[in-house]
Design an enzyme around this catalytic site. Structure first.
Site: not given
Ligand code: NAP
Length: 356
Positions: A154, A247
């Site tokens: 991001c 950000h």
């Molecule tokens: P998050 O809020 O922790 O969400 C990740 C989700 O993935 C959780 O809700 C979890 O759900 C689910 N999960 C875990 N194992 C899984 C599986 N095998 N199959 C399907 N779902 C599964 O994280 P996030 O911020 O959304 O980030 C997600 C990805 O995007 C990460 O790799 C992060 O680095 C990237 N990212 C994030 C941002 C940001 O601003 N947040 C920006 C760019 C990139 P359960 O509740 O089911 O465990």
């Protein structure tokens, strides 16, 4: 005119649908003119349950009712979807993204896992759409009928979108940035409240390295066989601050020829890319909004510019050390994540890279 007439609707899955970025995908895809949500995946423990019952909904607007009633599934290779938008944790992405591409799905990923692979394009739709040509090599190398396209971290996206017209018009010689990154960038539940409130955390794991590497890949070239990074010294300081979304990046840069402030702001204001030419549904009219007030951009006031798809630049002024400084703000879960992926998918669909 938006490019929407006569386009066939494609089925799409959201992987990691219950998380912070997954929820943004849902919000951006509900009612999308080209895409229709056909599958939602979560971790195995929730599979089979109703999306509305397993998701701690974080967004200001209501959860779309048609999505709330869908049953969530485990992530697997035979999902009923042509396109898979991935918001998976990195371990799950390692397990599933390549398997899905091998099985014929077009994966648009937010995850770090494949961003720096030699044959995986890291695309910021206005900046380097031609990197999509690497997909021919990817499919040949890997024997895939599907594909993986990634978007960046991001902060890298926010900085790169503002810096791209400057690199194009003048050339970046060196750059130093400091980030003030929102809490939603750490996912949900993310940083514990007692660490976040009243505080600044001057460390985000791997973030400085990702910013440096990804920026150079974005601003580099694809020569038909490999990616060539842009070359300039880049130094990033990354900090977590107590802001919900958005950000902020403060930038000091040396540009070739030391252009004046007027030339710099003109280049940013005039910048448009392929998404604007094609009138893609998620393309902001102005990718870079430049504000003249001395106290902008601010996350609370400016993060939703262009529906969260524009970055907002302000405080363009002379830097006594490197020549130029400015501030840029981007919405981390929209332009910096889900919105960037959706725009990449629209771009590749419009350019005929995803089949008819
Ligand atoms: P998050 O809020 O922790 O969400 C990740 C989700 O993935 C959780 O809700 C979890 O759900 C689910 N999960 C875990 N194992 C899984 C599986 N095998 N199959 C399907 N779902 C599964 O994280 P996030 O911020 O959304 O980030 C997600 C990805 O995007 C990460 O790799 C992060 O680095 C990237 N990212 C994030 C941002 C940001 O601003 N947040 C920006 C760019 C990139 P359960 O509740 O089911 O465990």
């Amino acid at each position: 005119m938006p490019h929407t007439t006569g386009v066939r609707k494609r089925k799409v899955a959201v992987l990691g649908a219950s998380g912070t970025v997954g929820q943004r995908f849902i919000s951006l895809l509900a009612g999308h003119p080209w895409f229709e949500i056909s599958a939602l995946t979560t971790s195995d423990a929730k599979a089979g349950k109703r999306y509305g019952d397993v998701t701690p909904w974080l967004l200001g607007e209501d959860m779309p009712p048609e999505v709330a009633d869908m049953r969530v599934e485990t992530t697997r290779g035979d999902l009923d979807a042509e396109i898979c938008f991935s918001a998976l944790p990195s371990e799950a992405a390692e397990e599933w993204e390549a398997a899905l591409a091998k099985a014929g799905h077009h994966v648009f990923s937010n995850v770090k896992t494949h961003r720096m692979d030699d044959d995986v394009p890291l695309i910021l739709a206005e900046v380097n759409p031609e990197h999509a040509n690497a997909l021919d090599v990817q499919r040949r190398n890997r024997g895939w009928t599907g594909s993986i396209v990634t978007n960046g971290n991001c902060s890298a996206i926010t900085f790169t979108l503002a810096a791209a017209p400057l690199h194009l018009a003048f050339g970046i010689e060196q750059v130093v940035v400091t980030t003030l990154q929102a809490l939603s960038g750490a996912g949900y539940p993310g940083v514990p409240s007692l660490d976040a409130l009243d505080n600044v955390i001057p460390f985000i794991g791997e973030e400085e390295e990702k910013m440096e590497q990804e920026t150079k890949k974005f601003l580099g070239s694809w020569d038909g066989t490999s990616f060539k990074d842009a070359e300039f010294p880049f130094s990033a300081h990354c900090n977590r601050v107590s802001v919900r979304d958005g950000h902020t990046v403060t930038v000091s840069a040396a540009l070739r020829g030391r252009p004046g402030l007027r030339e710099v702001t003109l280049a940013m204001r005039a910048f448009k890319g392929r998404p604007q030419q094609l009138g893609l549904p998620s393309a902001p009219k102005q990718p870079i909004v430049v504000r003249d007030e001395q106290d902008r951009p601010q996350p609370m006031r400016d993060r939703m510019a262009g529906n969260g798809m524009s970055v907002v630049v302000g405080r363009v002024r002379e830097d006594p050390v490197l020549g130029l400084k400015f501030v840029v703000l981007g919405h981390n879960t929209i332009r910096g994540a889900a919105g960037a992926s959706v725009l990449n998918a629209e771009l590749l669909a419009a350019e005929g890279c995803l089949g008819a």
